[in-house]
Design an enzyme around this catalytic site. Sequence first.
Site, PDB file in Angstrom:
ATOM      1  N   LYS A   1     -52.669 -18.021  74.576  1.00 50.61           N
ATOM      2  CA  LYS A   1     -51.961 -17.251  73.581  1.00 50.61           C
ATOM      3  C   LYS A   1     -50.709 -16.648  74.228  1.00 50.61           C
ATOM      4  O   LYS A   1     -50.683 -16.584  75.451  1.00 50.61           O
ATOM      5  CB  LYS A   1     -52.847 -16.171  72.970  1.00 50.61           C
ATOM      6  CG  LYS A   1     -53.068 -14.926  73.852  1.00 50.61           C
ATOM      7  CD  LYS A   1     -53.822 -13.869  73.121  1.00 50.61           C
ATOM      8  CE  LYS A   1     -52.946 -12.753  72.647  1.00 50.61           C
ATOM      9  NZ  LYS A   1     -52.568 -11.767  73.642  1.00 50.61           N
TER      10      LYS A   1
ATOM     11  N   LYS B   1     -66.230 -14.297  75.934  1.00 54.47           N
ATOM     12  CA  LYS B   1     -67.088 -13.152  76.261  1.00 54.47           C
ATOM     13  C   LYS B   1     -68.495 -13.380  75.708  1.00 54.47           C
ATOM     14  O   LYS B   1     -68.666 -13.754  74.547  1.00 54.47           O
ATOM     15  CB  LYS B   1     -66.496 -11.861  75.673  1.00 54.47           C
ATOM     16  CG  LYS B   1     -65.156 -11.470  76.295  1.00 54.47           C
ATOM     17  CD  LYS B   1     -64.634 -10.176  75.709  1.00 54.47           C
ATOM     18  CE  LYS B   1     -63.172  -9.949  76.023  1.00 54.47           C
ATOM     19  NZ  LYS B   1     -62.870  -9.536  77.363  1.00 54.47           N
TER      20      LYS B   1
ATOM     21  N   ASP C   1     -50.085  -8.776  69.650  1.00 55.57           N
ATOM     22  CA  ASP C   1     -50.804  -9.005  70.898  1.00 55.57           C
ATOM     23  C   ASP C   1     -52.320  -9.112  70.682  1.00 55.57           C
ATOM     24  O   ASP C   1     -52.992  -9.873  71.369  1.00 55.57           O
ATOM     25  CB  ASP C   1     -50.494  -7.833  71.854  1.00 55.57           C
ATOM     26  CG  ASP C   1     -50.956  -8.091  73.276  1.00 55.57           C
ATOM     27  OD1 ASP C   1     -50.921  -9.260  73.706  1.00 55.57           O
ATOM     28  OD2 ASP C   1     -51.333  -7.119  73.972  1.00 55.57           O
TER      29      ASP C   1
ATOM     30  N   HIS D   1     -57.432 -11.814  68.923  1.00 54.65           N
ATOM     31  CA  HIS D   1     -58.714 -11.268  69.385  1.00 54.65           C
ATOM     32  C   HIS D   1     -59.513 -10.569  68.273  1.00 54.65           C
ATOM     33  O   HIS D   1     -60.690 -10.831  68.075  1.00 54.65           O
ATOM     34  CB  HIS D   1     -58.484 -10.278  70.525  1.00 54.65           C
ATOM     35  CG  HIS D   1     -57.714 -10.848  71.672  1.00 54.65           C
ATOM     36  ND1 HIS D   1     -57.824 -12.160  72.053  1.00 54.65           N
ATOM     37  CD2 HIS D   1     -56.824 -10.294  72.530  1.00 54.65           C
ATOM     38  CE1 HIS D   1     -57.040 -12.376  73.096  1.00 54.65           C
ATOM     39  NE2 HIS D   1     -56.417 -11.258  73.402  1.00 54.65           N
TER      40      HIS D   1
ATOM     41  N   LYS E   1     -53.121   0.879  73.376  1.00 61.46           N
ATOM     42  CA  LYS E   1     -53.054   1.083  74.833  1.00 61.46           C
ATOM     43  C   LYS E   1     -53.070   2.588  75.123  1.00 61.46           C
ATOM     44  O   LYS E   1     -52.719   3.398  74.263  1.00 61.46           O
ATOM     45  CB  LYS E   1     -51.735   0.527  75.385  1.00 61.46           C
ATOM     46  CG  LYS E   1     -51.527  -0.940  75.094  1.00 61.46           C
ATOM     47  CD  LYS E   1     -52.002  -1.789  76.229  1.00 61.46           C
ATOM     48  CE  LYS E   1     -51.722  -3.242  75.981  1.00 61.46           C
ATOM     49  NZ  LYS E   1     -52.774  -4.126  76.462  1.00 61.46           N
TER      50      LYS E   1
HETATM   51  C1  BG6 Z   1     -54.593  -9.872  76.199  1.00 61.43           C
HETATM   52  C2  BG6 Z   1     -53.476  -8.954  75.796  1.00 61.43           C
HETATM   53  O1  BG6 Z   1     -54.589 -11.027  75.395  1.00 61.43           O
HETATM   54  O2  BG6 Z   1     -55.830  -9.196  76.048  1.00 61.43           O
HETATM   55  C3  BG6 Z   1     -53.503  -7.692  76.638  1.00 61.43           C
HETATM   56  O3  BG6 Z   1     -52.225  -9.618  75.970  1.00 61.43           O
HETATM   57  C4  BG6 Z   1     -54.866  -7.031  76.561  1.00 61.43           C
HETATM   58  O4  BG6 Z   1     -52.492  -6.781  76.242  1.00 61.43           O
HETATM   59  C5  BG6 Z   1     -55.968  -8.039  76.853  1.00 61.43           C
HETATM   60  O5  BG6 Z   1     -54.888  -5.987  77.515  1.00 61.43           O
HETATM   61  C6  BG6 Z   1     -57.328  -7.436  76.588  1.00 61.43           C
HETATM   62  O6  BG6 Z   1     -58.322  -8.290  77.058  1.00 61.43           O
HETATM   63  P1  BG6 Z   1     -59.639  -7.743  77.730  1.00 61.43           P
HETATM   64  O7  BG6 Z   1     -60.459  -8.942  78.009  1.00 61.43           O
HETATM   65  O8  BG6 Z   1     -59.205  -6.999  78.967  1.00 61.43           O
HETATM   66  O9  BG6 Z   1     -60.247  -6.818  76.749  1.00 61.43           O
END
Ligand code: BG6
Length: 504
Positions: free
Chosen positions: A155, A189, A242, A247, A347
């Site tokens: 991505k 996951k 993002d 996700h 964030k």
């Molecule tokens: C990424 C984003 O795809 O996923 C990031 O670009 C984010 O900004 C991350 O921090 C989060 O993934 P995880 O697995 O750390 O929860």
Amino acid sequence: MTGPYVAPAPPVTLVIFGATGDLTRRLLVPTLINMIKSGLVGDGFAVLGVGIEPGGDEMLRERLGKFLLDNKIQFEDGGIGWRNLSERISYISGDFTQDSIYEQIGQRLEKSGHGNAAFYLAVQPRFFGDIIDKLGDHKLTTETAGYFRRIAIEKPFGTDLASAKALNVRILNRVAETQVYRIDHFLGKETVQNIMTARFANMMFESLWNSNYIDHVQITAAEIVDVGTRGKFYDETGALRDMVPNHLFQLLAMVAMEPPNSFDAEAIRNEKGKLLKALRVYSPEEAKHNGVRGAYTAGSLAGKDLPAYTQTPDVNPDSKTETFVALKLFVDTWRWACVPFYLRTGKSLTARDTEIVVTFKQVPFAQFHGTEVQRMLPPNKLIIQVQPNEGLHMEISIKRPGLVVDTVPVSLDFRYSDMFDIGNTTGYESLLYDLFIGDQTLFQRADAIEAGWAAVQPFLDLWSHSGDKPDPYAPGSMGPQCADDLIERDGRKWHEPQVLRKDK
Ligand code: BG6
């Protein structure tokens, strides 16, 4: 507890574009070491790195080895795993637009003896189309000779609906959908994969899984990390692009899709695609009322002073990019009619906490009518704790021991770590294994990606045309006030992150 035996993947050359980049050294290399150690790949597995940095095989091996050593990654075994992988690594240096690179790749694949190849695009998204065109020009994606040729794409897949569609057209002009593996690392996951098992292997959940019994669903992906050194990427992207169409929508699809007819990849992808296509696409006016955003101010987080988002290196000081977003969405199907799905991510928040909370409706109260119990009785909740402390919790009400009827909420808890050793995995092992064996279940299909973008497009349009800046929020909070308002005006509340719950 150990799982059943898994046969090693067939022999394959993993061709990594962007072999000297961050993703390769931080994620792919540690994953491949785990896969070699656990026998998920066998002797016929090799890595061919491609990158712009000058040098040969030794240069890449030394670079990757130094990074692992400096960062103490995968060296608990004294480097045995790394040495095993390192011997399988070779390198081609050059510009992705040069034909000579693809000629060399072709020659190396011919020499491999099996011809199987997985091309992994660990490069900036602007190179995706060019690389796939070149692979096509050089017939490297042709599978007619009996071997497989697959493409894995990281991505972000597009930056909006139009660009995602254009990229799909460009890719599918060259290769078949069955050769394309669009990665969303959330699907690697363990807890995300478990959502399907929890739902479809347990009668008690699925029979209540609809608008008759469920009041609403919350999906939170909170992060403590700030934007840090990713200012350039992040300022063009923002929290919505993002995290949400990829996700968070993957989590939503797993939670809300209809039971597939089988656990076959296409059956599952059909149901996920159907669900995402049922996400209500808001009018501009509806988008205004159903989405809010924020950006963190200067403050202190985890004992450290943090500059405001707009003071982050490579971020425009006048930036209107959001670092937090909360949405209220609807899935327009029979099952989910009128059930709101509240999503939020950001964030520099209170805690790292990714969870799905399914809140059931209140009991009809017949026997508690007019009593204090009626006022106090909390609804049942099922909490799928995606990370950290992966697990599943069910909040139910019981009678407090004593002579009067008084109810108290308690939690039935399952934590993965109490029963299983999930080990030192990166979450990419299952994704790469599936790429090598040709199982597309955990990868996103073109139509699902486009449906996800379609649902967020009204918010992208709204915010790109609005002169307003995102609402401020303090680092260490759970986002701006407008996010609380979004849910509280419906008489509901965000579920508290687990660190706050634990303190009580
Ligand atoms: C990424 C984003 O795809 O996923 C990031 O670009 C984010 O900004 C991350 O921090 C989060 O993934 P995880 O697995 O750390 O929860």
